[in-house]
Scaffold this motif. Structure first.
Motif, mmCIF file in Angstrom:
data_model
loop_
_atom_site.group_PDB
_atom_site.id
_atom_site.type_symbol
_atom_site.label_atom_id
_atom_site.label_comp_id
_atom_site.label_asym_id
_atom_site.label_seq_id
_atom_site.Cartn_x
_atom_site.Cartn_y
_atom_site.Cartn_z
ATOM 1 N N SER A 137 5.927 2.897 13.513
ATOM 2 C CA SER A 137 5.925 3.314 12.107
ATOM 3 C C SER A 137 4.899 4.383 11.778
ATOM 4 C CB SER A 137 5.676 2.098 11.208
ATOM 5 O OG SER A 137 4.369 1.590 11.414
ATOM 6 N N GLY A 138 4.061 4.765 12.739
ATOM 7 C CA GLY A 138 3.145 5.882 12.524
ATOM 8 C C GLY A 138 1.855 5.558 11.817
ATOM 9 N N TYR A 139 1.454 4.284 11.781
ATOM 10 C CA TYR A 139 0.243 3.918 11.052
ATOM 11 C C TYR A 139 -1.034 4.102 11.856
ATOM 12 C CZ TYR A 139 0.466 -0.375 13.824
ATOM 13 O OH TYR A 139 0.506 -1.268 14.854
ATOM 14 N N LEU A 140 -0.923 4.246 13.182
ATOM 15 C CA LEU A 140 -2.093 4.197 14.054
ATOM 16 C C LEU A 140 -3.171 5.230 13.724
ATOM 17 C CD1 LEU A 140 -2.370 2.037 16.221
ATOM 18 C CD2 LEU A 140 -1.978 3.784 17.949
ATOM 19 N N ARG A 190 -1.267 7.716 1.622
ATOM 20 C CA ARG A 190 -0.516 6.480 1.838
ATOM 21 C C ARG A 190 -0.090 5.850 0.512
ATOM 22 N NH1 ARG A 190 -0.241 4.926 7.067
ATOM 23 N NH2 ARG A 190 0.631 2.903 6.452
ATOM 24 N N ARG A 191 -0.899 6.024 -0.526
ATOM 25 C CA ARG A 191 -0.532 5.509 -1.841
ATOM 26 C C ARG A 191 0.716 6.225 -2.363
ATOM 27 N NH1 ARG A 191 -0.689 1.104 -4.924
ATOM 28 N NH2 ARG A 191 1.420 1.464 -4.188
ATOM 29 N N SER A 192 0.760 7.545 -2.155
ATOM 30 C CA SER A 192 1.900 8.331 -2.637
ATOM 31 C C SER A 192 3.172 8.026 -1.853
ATOM 32 C CB SER A 192 1.585 9.831 -2.547
ATOM 33 O OG SER A 192 1.478 10.248 -1.192
ATOM 34 N N GLU A 193 3.009 7.559 -0.613
ATOM 35 C CA GLU A 193 4.165 7.274 0.242
ATOM 36 C C GLU A 193 4.529 5.795 0.266
ATOM 37 O OE1 GLU A 193 2.868 8.692 3.998
ATOM 38 O OE2 GLU A 193 3.039 10.830 3.480
ATOM 39 N N GLU A 223 7.490 0.686 -3.358
ATOM 40 C CA GLU A 223 7.187 -0.002 -4.616
ATOM 41 C C GLU A 223 6.904 -1.476 -4.336
ATOM 42 O OE1 GLU A 223 9.245 -0.858 -8.987
ATOM 43 O OE2 GLU A 223 10.239 0.442 -7.510
ATOM 44 N N GLY A 224 5.814 -1.971 -4.869
ATOM 45 C CA GLY A 224 5.446 -3.366 -4.673
ATOM 46 C C GLY A 224 4.657 -3.634 -3.408
ATOM 47 N N ALA A 225 4.266 -2.581 -2.711
ATOM 48 C CA ALA A 225 3.489 -2.757 -1.481
ATOM 49 C C ALA A 225 2.177 -3.466 -1.788
ATOM 50 C CB ALA A 225 3.223 -1.414 -0.820
ATOM 51 N N VAL A 226 1.816 -4.426 -0.971
ATOM 52 C CA VAL A 226 0.577 -5.180 -1.154
ATOM 53 C C VAL A 226 -0.558 -4.583 -0.345
ATOM 54 C CG1 VAL A 226 -0.549 -7.427 -0.825
ATOM 55 C CG2 VAL A 226 1.819 -7.309 -1.656
#
Length: 351
Positions: free
Chosen positions: A183-186, A255-258, A261-264
């Motif tokens: 997912s590209g988070y690294l 990351r906030r902009s991407e 909706e509802g992400a914790v």
């Protein structure tokens, strides 16, 4: 007190207060006075003292279960889990032995048969703590673990990344972007951990409600625990708010902009929080074949501590990491130079 009750038959009598505080009589017979007294003492040693729940006839398994059930809830969750795992191993190997059978020699022989020093150390520590409780409760006169040979463990040298290695690490983790199922988070997680000095569970467990983009801060008030999810507590049970550097703030804003909706959580995969084992696997895959194969997530925390210590001092590094003492930071997190460079200062010795 002993008396002859018939030819070649003696009875010894003592009085004992049971767990309810009631005074009870304990007797034993034998062919001689000495034999009767010995038998009554043996019976007495198998009875718990007033208010106690253990006796010398209690099995080690029962003693370990009682010790585990009484562990302080204030301990870190991982620490509690480790104590329980070590106690389970002891129960499997020695659990059927009675407390009175746990001699220093028997325990020393058991510990000597464990090859890994770290495992031997943890088994000895667990035994000591559990049997300390047995001593307090009157089930044992002394702790036999104290007479076993101490375990000598080699202190690990603190190893951190230098600036060149940090850049190489960032380049390598960015190289996974084209990998399927990833997912590209690294890269972002690496930057957040380096820029905050958080433990992996704290950094990966940052929630959006803990982020203040306007103030440029994140509040560390919980952690991700393997197989248990997010827990509203930290290892030191202290909440700390950190001012993040610009490169981390940039990551958080993007990351906030991407975010869905509802992400914790700041870092999610498939709508769920990250799993440590998966993150560790991806990091290992990114570094495989490079000079940085030795790097783990915890090395990033040590890198932050070393960097801050060199530039701002140990006190600031300890505060950033949330340690209870500066000595913890110094001994376990700050890499020390092996080359002394004090020639200029030492010149003063010659006047």
């Amino acid at each position: 007190m002993a008396r002859r009750i018939k030819p070649k038959r003696w009875m010894a009598r003592v009085y004992f207060r049971d767990s309810a505080g009631v005074r009870r009589e304990v007797t034993a017979q034998g062919p001689t006075r000495a034999a009767a007294e010995h038998r009554v003492k043996l019976k007495l040693s198998n009875l718990p003292v007033a208010g106690a729940e253990l006796s010398s006839a209690t099995t080690l398994r029962e003693a370990l279960e009682r010790w585990v059930s009484g562990l302080d809830d204030g301990l870190a969750l991982n620490t509690l889990r480790n104590y329980k795992l070590w106690a389970e191993r002891l129960s499997q190997n020695l659990g059927s032995l009675l407390l009175r059978e746990l001699t220093a020699g028997a325990l020393d022989a058991y510990l000597a048969g464990i090859d890994l020093p770290s495992v031997r150390y943890n088994q000895r520590l667990t035994l000591k703590m559990a049997l300390d409780e047995a001593v307090r409760l009157g089930a044992l006169p002394h702790n036999p673990v104290l007479a076993t040979r101490p375990v000598k463990t080699k202190k690990k040298e603190v190893r951190a990344l230098d600036l060149e290695q940090v850049q190489e690490l960032r380049r390598l983790v960015s190289g996974l972007q084209a990998t399927p199922t990833y997912s590209g988070y690294l890269p972002d997680l690496v930057d957040v951990l380096l820029g905050t000095g958080c433990r992996w569970g704290e950094g990966a467990g940052i929630r959006w409600q803990d982020v203040d983009l306007e103030a440029g801060t994140v509040t560390i008030c919980g952690t991700l625990v393997q197989k248990a999810g997010w827990q509203a507590d930290t290892k030191t049970h202290e909440v700390r708010t950190l001012q993040v550097p610009p490169f981390v703030l940039e990551v958080l804003r993007r990351r906030r902009s991407e975010a869905r909706e509802g992400a914790v959580f700041v870092f999610e995969q498939g709508g769920k929080s990250l799993a440590y084992n998966s993150a560790r696997t991806w990091l290992g895959r990114a570094l495989k074949g490079s000079d940085l194969e030795w790097v783990t997530w915890h090395v990033l925390r040590k890198t932050t501590a070393t960097f801050l210590d060199e530039r701002l001092g140990l006190a600031e590094a300890s505060l950033q990491l949330g340690h209870a003492s500066e000595e913890m930071t110094r001994s376990a997190y700050v890499q020390r130079s092996k080359q002394a460079a004090f020639a200029e200062a030492l010149e003063g010795l010659a006047g």
